[in-house]
Design a protein around this motif. Sequence first.
Motif, mmCIF file in Angstrom:
data_model
loop_
_atom_site.group_PDB
_atom_site.id
_atom_site.type_symbol
_atom_site.label_atom_id
_atom_site.label_comp_id
_atom_site.label_asym_id
_atom_site.label_seq_id
_atom_site.Cartn_x
_atom_site.Cartn_y
_atom_site.Cartn_z
ATOM 1 N N LYS A 1 -8.920 87.260 -39.725
ATOM 2 C CA LYS A 1 -8.861 87.889 -41.067
ATOM 3 C C LYS A 1 -8.062 89.199 -41.033
ATOM 4 O O LYS A 1 -7.791 89.788 -42.061
ATOM 5 C CB LYS A 1 -10.284 88.243 -41.543
ATOM 6 C CG LYS A 1 -11.171 87.066 -41.868
ATOM 7 C CD LYS A 1 -12.552 87.557 -42.342
ATOM 8 C CE LYS A 1 -13.409 87.968 -41.156
ATOM 9 N NZ LYS A 1 -14.694 88.560 -41.382
ATOM 10 N N TYR A 2 -7.792 89.700 -39.828
ATOM 11 C CA TYR A 2 -7.124 91.018 -39.698
ATOM 12 C C TYR A 2 -5.871 90.872 -38.833
ATOM 13 O O TYR A 2 -5.901 91.136 -37.624
ATOM 14 C CB TYR A 2 -8.078 92.033 -39.066
ATOM 15 C CG TYR A 2 -9.461 92.039 -39.690
ATOM 16 C CD1 TYR A 2 -9.666 92.580 -40.969
ATOM 17 C CD2 TYR A 2 -10.556 91.496 -39.020
ATOM 18 C CE1 TYR A 2 -10.932 92.576 -41.549
ATOM 19 C CE2 TYR A 2 -11.814 91.492 -39.591
ATOM 20 C CZ TYR A 2 -11.999 92.026 -40.849
ATOM 21 O OH TYR A 2 -13.243 92.011 -41.422
ATOM 22 N N PRO A 3 -4.757 90.454 -39.409
ATOM 23 C CA PRO A 3 -3.569 90.156 -38.615
ATOM 24 C C PRO A 3 -2.980 91.363 -37.885
ATOM 25 O O PRO A 3 -2.246 91.196 -36.914
ATOM 26 C CB PRO A 3 -2.572 89.606 -39.652
ATOM 27 C CG PRO A 3 -3.146 89.903 -40.986
ATOM 28 C CD PRO A 3 -4.602 90.152 -40.838
ATOM 29 N N GLY A 4 -3.375 92.586 -38.300
ATOM 30 C CA GLY A 4 -2.874 93.785 -37.622
ATOM 31 C C GLY A 4 -3.613 94.077 -36.314
ATOM 32 O O GLY A 4 -3.197 94.949 -35.552
ATOM 33 N N LEU A 5 -4.712 93.374 -36.071
ATOM 34 C CA LEU A 5 -5.461 93.562 -34.818
ATOM 35 C C LEU A 5 -5.118 92.427 -33.868
ATOM 36 O O LEU A 5 -5.346 91.256 -34.189
ATOM 37 C CB LEU A 5 -6.972 93.570 -35.099
ATOM 38 C CG LEU A 5 -7.563 94.851 -35.675
ATOM 39 C CD1 LEU A 5 -9.004 94.623 -36.146
ATOM 40 C CD2 LEU A 5 -7.534 95.987 -34.644
ATOM 41 N N LYS A 6 -4.576 92.804 -32.697
ATOM 42 C CA LYS A 6 -4.108 91.737 -31.779
ATOM 43 C C LYS A 6 -4.731 91.924 -30.399
ATOM 44 O O LYS A 6 -4.770 93.050 -29.886
ATOM 45 C CB LYS A 6 -2.591 91.837 -31.598
ATOM 46 C CG LYS A 6 -1.794 91.563 -32.837
ATOM 47 C CD LYS A 6 -0.920 90.317 -32.620
ATOM 48 C CE LYS A 6 -0.132 89.910 -33.839
ATOM 49 N NZ LYS A 6 -0.841 89.726 -35.085
ATOM 50 N N ILE A 7 -5.165 90.815 -29.794
ATOM 51 C CA ILE A 7 -5.634 90.878 -28.404
ATOM 52 C C ILE A 7 -4.405 90.712 -27.512
ATOM 53 O O ILE A 7 -3.758 89.659 -27.534
ATOM 54 C CB ILE A 7 -6.673 89.772 -28.115
ATOM 55 C CG1 ILE A 7 -7.908 89.971 -29.005
ATOM 56 C CG2 ILE A 7 -7.088 89.784 -26.637
ATOM 57 C CD1 ILE A 7 -8.966 88.896 -28.886
ATOM 58 N N ILE A 8 -4.066 91.758 -26.749
ATOM 59 C CA ILE A 8 -2.847 91.663 -25.936
ATOM 60 C C ILE A 8 -3.156 91.215 -24.507
ATOM 61 O O ILE A 8 -2.272 90.777 -23.783
ATOM 62 C CB ILE A 8 -2.040 92.987 -25.922
ATOM 63 C CG1 ILE A 8 -2.897 94.149 -25.396
ATOM 64 C CG2 ILE A 8 -1.468 93.296 -27.303
ATOM 65 C CD1 ILE A 8 -2.086 95.415 -25.093
ATOM 66 N N ASP A 9 -4.406 91.321 -24.082
ATOM 67 C CA ASP A 9 -4.781 90.819 -22.747
ATOM 68 C C ASP A 9 -6.278 90.596 -22.701
ATOM 69 O O ASP A 9 -7.038 91.263 -23.425
ATOM 70 C CB ASP A 9 -4.373 91.823 -21.654
ATOM 71 C CG ASP A 9 -3.859 91.113 -20.408
ATOM 72 O OD1 ASP A 9 -4.295 89.971 -20.168
ATOM 73 O OD2 ASP A 9 -3.020 91.690 -19.688
ATOM 74 N N SER A 10 -6.704 89.668 -21.837
ATOM 75 C CA SER A 10 -8.121 89.328 -21.761
ATOM 76 C C SER A 10 -8.436 88.810 -20.364
ATOM 77 O O SER A 10 -7.764 87.896 -19.883
ATOM 78 C CB SER A 10 -8.403 88.240 -22.811
ATOM 79 O OG SER A 10 -9.750 87.870 -22.770
ATOM 80 N N GLN A 11 -9.411 89.452 -19.717
ATOM 81 C CA GLN A 11 -9.783 89.007 -18.365
ATOM 82 C C GLN A 11 -11.266 89.221 -18.128
ATOM 83 O O GLN A 11 -11.876 90.058 -18.783
ATOM 84 C CB GLN A 11 -9.024 89.831 -17.341
ATOM 85 C CG GLN A 11 -7.825 89.091 -16.781
ATOM 86 C CD GLN A 11 -7.161 89.886 -15.681
ATOM 87 O OE1 GLN A 11 -7.806 90.261 -14.711
ATOM 88 N NE2 GLN A 11 -5.878 90.152 -15.848
ATOM 89 N N SER A 12 -11.805 88.514 -17.125
ATOM 90 C CA SER A 12 -13.238 88.654 -16.845
ATOM 91 C C SER A 12 -13.514 89.828 -15.907
ATOM 92 O O SER A 12 -12.849 89.984 -14.884
ATOM 93 C CB SER A 12 -13.781 87.376 -16.208
ATOM 94 O OG SER A 12 -15.118 87.603 -15.801
ATOM 95 N N GLY A 13 -14.529 90.612 -16.263
ATOM 96 C CA GLY A 13 -15.058 91.652 -15.369
ATOM 97 C C GLY A 13 -16.454 91.250 -14.914
ATOM 98 O O GLY A 13 -17.198 92.058 -14.378
ATOM 99 N N ASN A 14 -16.817 89.994 -15.214
ATOM 100 C CA ASN A 14 -18.044 89.378 -14.705
ATOM 101 C C ASN A 14 -19.335 90.089 -15.142
ATOM 102 O O ASN A 14 -20.345 89.990 -14.445
ATOM 103 C CB ASN A 14 -17.970 89.326 -13.185
ATOM 104 C CG ASN A 14 -18.595 88.071 -12.658
ATOM 105 O OD1 ASN A 14 -18.657 87.062 -13.365
ATOM 106 N ND2 ASN A 14 -19.081 88.119 -11.436
#
Length: 320
Positions: A185-198
């Motif tokens: 719903k918010y195209p101005g908010l983008k996930i640029i990276d995603s990783q597990s920290g467990n």
Amino acid sequence: MYILSRRYLPLLVGALVLAGASSLLAQAPKKPLKVGFAQTGAESTWRTANSESMKAEAAKRGIDLKFSDGQGKQENQIRAINSFITQGVDAIVLAPIVETGWDPVLRQAKRAHIPVILTDRTIKTDDESLFACFIGSDFYEEGRMAADWLAKFSGGKGSIVELQGTPGSAPANERRKSFADALAKYPGLKIIDSQSGNFERSGGKQVMEAFLKKHGKAINIVYAHNDDMALGAALAIEEAGLKPGKDITIVSIDAIREGVKAVADGRINCVVECNPLFGPKVYDTVAKLIGGGTVPKKAFNKDELFDATNAVKALPTRQY
Ligand code: AHR
């Protein structure tokens, strides 16, 4: 009188024997309820509070609790369940580390007529008769609350890095999905990276260090699947010479006391609650099930949200 007593003597003796036996039975100590709890491990502050709640409430109720720390491995939890079955526990409580791969061992428990209560995390199965019920939080809702709060706070703009929980776990899967769904719903908010920290503080710090190296000042926001990783990320941000909560917005989930304190101090901007103190609810449910009662298949805890508007006030009464 003499005739009467002779005639009724056998009856009288029988009645006395029965009364004696039943009073002996009444005096015999009741066998304590034996419950096996297969915990995931001790990865976070939340987890420690959850284990404590389960142990303290068992002690209070005189329940013989067989506690097993899975040390972050599904095979350890499966081994624990098998051993609970062999020990003939009255009920098994399972906090499943991951969502899949439980059917065979739960089938064994079902065959042994031992009810299984899932707590904290759910499983994926085609046969929902393998567990009696689930008690925990709505992880999907938590991710949605975090995203909607962030959208308002940021004005709908920003580059986000995401610190995921244990791969394959229900909270990591659902918090990831609901956050992404809400961001649509918010195209101005983008996930640029995603990783597990467990779900670990050290994991959150390490992954954040790598994110900062890779993306530098492009990062405006951290979305952490739990407070421990958020607190680790805040340290990494400070070590990089930046101010967490100011230069980089942080939103996370759990609302442990340290997380709410970090919000009060302005190092974290928002924490969504995931309450771990459900020992009493779990044992009430065990008692009901064993007594032949019915319980809802899924029972969700009610969770709140803390930010700069209410964290200071909430702090003194935080229980975990
Ligand atoms: O399953 C609940 C999650 O597991 C909590 O958010 C996290 O802190 C824990 O380790």
